[in-house]
Scaffold this motif. Structure first.
Motif, PDB file in Angstrom:
ATOM      1  N   VAL A  71     -10.024  43.582  -8.158  1.00 23.62           N
ATOM      2  CA  VAL A  71      -9.834  42.376  -8.945  1.00 23.62           C
ATOM      3  C   VAL A  71      -9.293  42.557 -10.319  1.00 23.62           C
ATOM      4  O   VAL A  71      -9.655  43.714 -10.903  1.00 23.62           O
ATOM      5  CB  VAL A  71     -10.878  41.617  -8.867  1.00 23.62           C
ATOM      6  CG1 VAL A  71     -11.388  41.107  -7.257  1.00 23.62           C
ATOM      7  CG2 VAL A  71     -12.246  42.272  -9.543  1.00 23.62           C
ATOM      8  N   VAL A  72      -8.680  41.850 -10.939  1.00 25.33           N
ATOM      9  CA  VAL A  72      -8.844  41.777 -12.379  1.00 25.33           C
ATOM     10  C   VAL A  72      -9.697  40.783 -13.112  1.00 25.33           C
ATOM     11  O   VAL A  72      -9.845  39.246 -12.903  1.00 25.33           O
ATOM     12  CB  VAL A  72      -7.188  41.668 -13.039  1.00 25.33           C
ATOM     13  CG1 VAL A  72      -7.064  41.370 -14.481  1.00 25.33           C
ATOM     14  CG2 VAL A  72      -6.432  42.679 -12.342  1.00 25.33           C
ATOM     15  N   ILE A  73     -10.651  41.381 -13.986  1.00 25.57           N
ATOM     16  CA  ILE A  73     -11.509  40.286 -14.688  1.00 25.57           C
ATOM     17  C   ILE A  73     -11.454  40.337 -15.968  1.00 25.57           C
ATOM     18  O   ILE A  73     -10.621  41.407 -16.630  1.00 25.57           O
ATOM     19  CB  ILE A  73     -12.903  40.980 -14.376  1.00 25.57           C
ATOM     20  CG1 ILE A  73     -13.349  42.426 -14.841  1.00 25.57           C
ATOM     21  CG2 ILE A  73     -13.321  40.861 -12.825  1.00 25.57           C
ATOM     22  CD1 ILE A  73     -14.535  42.862 -14.619  1.00 25.57           C
ATOM     23  N   GLN A  74     -11.557  39.226 -16.785  1.00 32.26           N
ATOM     24  CA  GLN A  74     -11.387  39.353 -18.152  1.00 32.26           C
ATOM     25  C   GLN A  74     -12.364  38.245 -18.835  1.00 32.26           C
ATOM     26  O   GLN A  74     -12.833  37.302 -18.471  1.00 32.26           O
ATOM     27  CB  GLN A  74      -9.977  38.550 -18.505  1.00 32.26           C
ATOM     28  CG  GLN A  74      -9.483  38.469 -19.851  1.00 32.26           C
ATOM     29  CD  GLN A  74      -8.195  38.207 -20.101  1.00 32.26           C
ATOM     30  OE1 GLN A  74      -7.432  37.475 -19.324  1.00 32.26           O
ATOM     31  NE2 GLN A  74      -7.656  38.134 -21.504  1.00 32.26           N
ATOM     32  N   ASN A  75     -12.805  38.962 -19.859  1.00 24.04           N
ATOM     33  CA  ASN A  75     -13.552  38.017 -20.786  1.00 24.04           C
ATOM     34  C   ASN A  75     -12.942  37.153 -21.778  1.00 24.04           C
ATOM     35  O   ASN A  75     -12.161  37.655 -22.611  1.00 24.04           O
ATOM     36  CB  ASN A  75     -14.595  39.101 -21.568  1.00 24.04           C
ATOM     37  CG  ASN A  75     -15.544  38.353 -22.539  1.00 24.04           C
ATOM     38  OD1 ASN A  75     -16.019  36.841 -22.620  1.00 24.04           O
ATOM     39  ND2 ASN A  75     -16.349  38.979 -23.307  1.00 24.04           N
ATOM     40  N   LEU A  76     -13.072  35.871 -21.824  1.00 21.24           N
ATOM     41  CA  LEU A  76     -12.057  35.095 -22.468  1.00 21.24           C
ATOM     42  C   LEU A  76     -12.681  34.586 -23.802  1.00 21.24           C
ATOM     43  O   LEU A  76     -12.072  34.085 -24.661  1.00 21.24           O
ATOM     44  CB  LEU A  76     -11.630  33.703 -21.994  1.00 21.24           C
ATOM     45  CG  LEU A  76     -11.033  34.044 -20.297  1.00 21.24           C
ATOM     46  CD1 LEU A  76     -10.809  32.650 -19.867  1.00 21.24           C
ATOM     47  CD2 LEU A  76      -9.557  34.661 -20.827  1.00 21.24           C
ATOM     48  N   SER A  77     -14.249  34.867 -23.869  1.00 17.19           N
ATOM     49  CA  SER A  77     -14.863  34.794 -25.320  1.00 17.19           C
ATOM     50  C   SER A  77     -14.554  35.598 -26.204  1.00 17.19           C
ATOM     51  O   SER A  77     -13.612  36.735 -26.017  1.00 17.19           O
ATOM     52  CB  SER A  77     -16.250  34.662 -25.268  1.00 17.19           C
ATOM     53  OG  SER A  77     -16.742  35.921 -24.879  1.00 17.19           O
ATOM     54  N   THR A  78     -15.064  35.407 -27.484  1.00 10.81           N
ATOM     55  CA  THR A  78     -14.631  36.531 -28.634  1.00 10.81           C
ATOM     56  C   THR A  78     -15.876  37.622 -28.750  1.00 10.81           C
ATOM     57  O   THR A  78     -15.837  38.464 -29.697  1.00 10.81           O
ATOM     58  CB  THR A  78     -14.585  35.832 -30.051  1.00 10.81           C
ATOM     59  OG1 THR A  78     -15.673  34.667 -29.979  1.00 10.81           O
ATOM     60  CG2 THR A  78     -13.310  34.611 -29.904  1.00 10.81           C
ATOM     61  N   GLU A  79     -17.019  37.067 -27.881  1.00  8.22           N
ATOM     62  CA  GLU A  79     -17.987  38.249 -28.182  1.00  8.22           C
ATOM     63  C   GLU A  79     -18.177  39.096 -26.700  1.00  8.22           C
ATOM     64  O   GLU A  79     -17.764  38.687 -25.635  1.00  8.22           O
ATOM     65  CB  GLU A  79     -19.285  37.332 -28.220  1.00  8.22           C
ATOM     66  CG  GLU A  79     -19.426  36.492 -29.455  1.00  8.22           C
ATOM     67  CD  GLU A  79     -19.586  37.225 -30.737  1.00  8.22           C
ATOM     68  OE1 GLU A  79     -20.071  38.362 -30.531  1.00  8.22           O
ATOM     69  OE2 GLU A  79     -18.928  36.704 -31.701  1.00  8.22           O
ATOM     70  N   PRO A  80     -18.950  40.321 -26.935  1.00 11.67           N
ATOM     71  CA  PRO A  80     -19.059  40.995 -25.793  1.00 11.67           C
ATOM     72  C   PRO A  80     -20.088  40.466 -24.885  1.00 11.67           C
ATOM     73  O   PRO A  80     -21.199  39.744 -25.130  1.00 11.67           O
ATOM     74  CB  PRO A  80     -19.430  42.396 -26.381  1.00 11.67           C
ATOM     75  CG  PRO A  80     -19.996  41.945 -27.531  1.00 11.67           C
ATOM     76  CD  PRO A  80     -19.260  40.913 -28.079  1.00 11.67           C
ATOM     77  N   SER A  81     -19.570  40.681 -23.301  1.00 12.14           N
ATOM     78  CA  SER A  81     -20.830  39.954 -22.633  1.00 12.14           C
ATOM     79  C   SER A  81     -21.012  41.164 -21.367  1.00 12.14           C
ATOM     80  O   SER A  81     -19.968  41.816 -21.112  1.00 12.14           O
ATOM     81  CB  SER A  81     -20.082  38.818 -21.993  1.00 12.14           C
ATOM     82  OG  SER A  81     -20.090  37.869 -22.982  1.00 12.14           O
ATOM     83  N   THR A  82     -22.178  40.900 -20.547  1.00  9.99           N
ATOM     84  CA  THR A  82     -22.294  41.717 -19.589  1.00  9.99           C
ATOM     85  C   THR A  82     -21.882  40.805 -18.201  1.00  9.99           C
ATOM     86  O   THR A  82     -22.440  39.717 -18.255  1.00  9.99           O
ATOM     87  CB  THR A  82     -23.837  42.127 -19.357  1.00  9.99           C
ATOM     88  OG1 THR A  82     -24.119  42.919 -20.524  1.00  9.99           O
ATOM     89  CG2 THR A  82     -23.875  43.283 -18.249  1.00  9.99           C
ATOM     90  N   GLU A 127     -11.312  41.251 -23.490  1.00 11.04           N
ATOM     91  CA  GLU A 127     -10.995  42.510 -22.842  1.00 11.04           C
ATOM     92  C   GLU A 127     -10.751  42.120 -21.499  1.00 11.04           C
ATOM     93  O   GLU A 127     -11.391  41.370 -20.620  1.00 11.04           O
ATOM     94  CB  GLU A 127     -12.072  43.408 -23.097  1.00 11.04           C
ATOM     95  CG  GLU A 127     -11.612  44.744 -22.308  1.00 11.04           C
ATOM     96  CD  GLU A 127     -13.053  45.654 -22.435  1.00 11.04           C
ATOM     97  OE1 GLU A 127     -12.676  46.990 -21.798  1.00 11.04           O
ATOM     98  OE2 GLU A 127     -14.078  45.585 -22.879  1.00 11.04           O
ATOM     99  N   GLN A 128      -9.826  43.056 -20.786  1.00  9.36           N
ATOM    100  CA  GLN A 128      -9.361  42.743 -19.518  1.00  9.36           C
ATOM    101  C   GLN A 128      -9.432  43.965 -18.670  1.00  9.36           C
ATOM    102  O   GLN A 128      -9.094  44.995 -19.281  1.00  9.36           O
ATOM    103  CB  GLN A 128      -8.207  41.971 -19.234  1.00  9.36           C
ATOM    104  CG  GLN A 128      -7.483  42.090 -17.683  1.00  9.36           C
ATOM    105  CD  GLN A 128      -5.998  41.638 -17.655  1.00  9.36           C
ATOM    106  OE1 GLN A 128      -5.903  40.096 -17.769  1.00  9.36           O
ATOM    107  NE2 GLN A 128      -5.190  42.223 -17.662  1.00  9.36           N
ATOM    108  N   GLN A 129     -10.093  44.224 -17.445  1.00 13.51           N
ATOM    109  CA  GLN A 129     -10.264  45.439 -16.806  1.00 13.51           C
ATOM    110  C   GLN A 129      -9.908  45.172 -15.352  1.00 13.51           C
ATOM    111  O   GLN A 129     -10.017  44.037 -14.825  1.00 13.51           O
ATOM    112  CB  GLN A 129     -11.454  45.934 -16.598  1.00 13.51           C
ATOM    113  CG  GLN A 129     -12.014  46.574 -18.219  1.00 13.51           C
ATOM    114  CD  GLN A 129     -13.098  47.417 -18.073  1.00 13.51           C
ATOM    115  OE1 GLN A 129     -13.535  47.854 -17.047  1.00 13.51           O
ATOM    116  NE2 GLN A 129     -13.666  47.817 -19.155  1.00 13.51           N
TER     117      GLN A 129
END
Length: 221
Positions: A71-82, A127-129
């Protein structure tokens, strides 16, 4: 000149091959039906949907088989998240619609057939991974239709009550048809062959580029 054009055509063809195989990770456009994922602050989509507009997984395997996918996952916020990635067992909502158990519920059903290489991951803002998982069908599984969820979850403390943890998640449907197909690791084999194709294409590209440069230098003498 003819040699130059021929080599140029070869180079362009070789460049297109690894792109077609999808080995280079690129941004994935969200299908329209899951565009509302953005409101959750993160997204999860199949890395290689087939057909392209699909936002779920469909597998046909035999008992004892396993397959690799991602899968491709992405954090759309501006802060790092777990974020937590896991297979979710199927259940039904109070309205009788299809639903999936939460990470806190645990489970021993079909969701446990899905395991991620990295079940806990930190994404920086924006970030996207690509995240890889393995689907393993138990050897004693009966033929039939099964389902599970592929979930991406984020937790945070309630600002009004630190003792309360709020979980937000997105789930992709995963439909599995268990048939009398012999056990196989075809998914893993395909990934290996794709890597070989990419390496061979890269070598041929470099050789063709070197030949083009050599011909140009010879013509300019």
């Amino acid at each position: 000149m003819t040699k130059k054009l021929s080599l140029l055509f070869t180079i362009l063809t070789l460049l297109a091959l690894p792109l077609h195989l999808g080995l280079a990770q690129e941004n994935v456009d969200l299908p329209p039906e899951i565009a509302n994922m953005e409101s959750e602050g993160f997204t999860i989509v199949p890395a290689n949907p087939d057909p392209p507009e699909f936002s779920s997984f469909t597998f046909e395997l035999g008992p004892g088989s396993e397959v690799r996918d991602s899968v491709v996952i992405q954090n759309l916020s501006t802060e790092p998240s777990t974020f937590y990635l896991y297979g979710a067992d199927p259940t039904f909502s109070q309205q009788g619609t299809k639903a999936y158990k939460t990470r806190a519920d645990g489970g021993e059903g079909e969701g446990q057939w899905i395991t991620f290489d990295q079940p806990e991951i930190v994404l920086q803002g924006g970030e996207q991974q690509q995240a890889f998982f393995t689907l393993r069908i138990p050897k004693d599984t009966s033929f039939g239709e099964y389902r599970a969820g592929i979930a991406m979850e984020k937790t945070k403390k309630d600002i009004n009550n630190p003792n309360v943890t709020i979980a937000t998640r997105l789930v992709l449907h995963t439909n599995m048809t268990i048939t009398n197909i012999p056990p196989t690791k075809e998914g893993q084999a395909n990934s290996v062959w794709q890597a070989y194709y990419f390496l061979i294409s890269l070598i041929l590209f470099l050789v063709s580029l070197s030949a083009l440069i050599w011909i140009t230098l010879e013509e300019n003498k």
